[in-house]
Design an enzyme around this catalytic site. Sequence first.
Site, PDB file in Angstrom:
ATOM      1  N   CYS A  71       0.846  -1.182   0.000  1.00 51.24           N
ATOM      2  CA  CYS A  71       0.000   0.000   0.000  1.00 51.24           C
ATOM      3  C   CYS A  71       0.887   1.239   0.000  1.00 51.24           C
ATOM      4  CB  CYS A  71      -0.908   0.000   1.231  1.00 51.24           C
ATOM      5  SG  CYS A  71      -1.928   1.495   1.381  1.00 51.24           S
ATOM      6  N   CYS A 103       0.444   3.223   3.502  1.00 52.11           N
ATOM      7  CA  CYS A 103       0.897   2.722   4.807  1.00 52.11           C
ATOM      8  C   CYS A 103       1.978   1.651   4.736  1.00 52.11           C
ATOM      9  CB  CYS A 103      -0.289   2.205   5.621  1.00 52.11           C
ATOM     10  SG  CYS A 103      -0.962   0.636   5.038  1.00 52.11           S
ATOM     11  N   CYS A 106      -7.517  -0.981   1.646  1.00 56.32           N
ATOM     12  CA  CYS A 106      -6.461  -1.457   2.534  1.00 56.32           C
ATOM     13  C   CYS A 106      -7.056  -1.598   3.934  1.00 56.32           C
ATOM     14  CB  CYS A 106      -5.305  -0.462   2.543  1.00 56.32           C
ATOM     15  SG  CYS A 106      -4.016  -0.884   3.739  1.00 56.32           S
ATOM     16  N   CYS A 138      -5.140   0.981   6.561  1.00 54.72           N
ATOM     17  CA  CYS A 138      -5.288   2.439   6.590  1.00 54.72           C
ATOM     18  C   CYS A 138      -6.561   2.929   5.904  1.00 54.72           C
ATOM     19  CB  CYS A 138      -4.067   3.118   5.973  1.00 54.72           C
ATOM     20  SG  CYS A 138      -3.895   2.879   4.192  1.00 54.72           S
ATOM     21  N   CYS A 152      -8.614  -5.504  -9.697  1.00 55.17           N
ATOM     22  CA  CYS A 152      -8.244  -4.436 -10.618  1.00 55.17           C
ATOM     23  C   CYS A 152      -7.795  -3.252  -9.761  1.00 55.17           C
ATOM     24  CB  CYS A 152      -9.458  -4.101 -11.484  1.00 55.17           C
ATOM     25  SG  CYS A 152      -9.164  -2.861 -12.733  1.00 55.17           S
TER      26      CYS A 152
END
Length: 135
Positions: free
Chosen positions: A49, A52, A98, A101, A123
């Site tokens: 991510c 984070c 995510c 976060c 995607c």
Amino acid sequence: MTQPKVVKTEQEWRQQLTPAEYHVLRESGTERAFTGEYTDTKTAGVYRCRACGIELFRSDTKFESHCGWPSFYAPSDAQNVVLIEDRTLGMRRVEVRCANCDSHLGHVFHGEGYATPTDDRYCINSISLTLEPTQ
């Protein structure tokens, strides 16, 4: 999850992220098709991510879907992503966020007939990821 949950104010996110990153990650935007840095990447590694740093996907689950965004058939750890029903734009989709976060990553589609073990297509916006190549 191995990391503590990330909680920041919108001002803190704006300071950390570029305007384009903020638009996708925090405002559930979408980058234009075929413009992301990881759309055609074949580099072996771990996708994290961008907001984070938690691990989200691995290159061995990335596949060519020709949709304009990086596609994966499964997250590296299902606990690191949250799936949310999305009815925006007059469509019924499943948003991928995510779990660490709460940043928007993209959408997941099922049953499209890709020759993958799960028949899922995560995607994902390139701008929501960073790639950590394997050594």
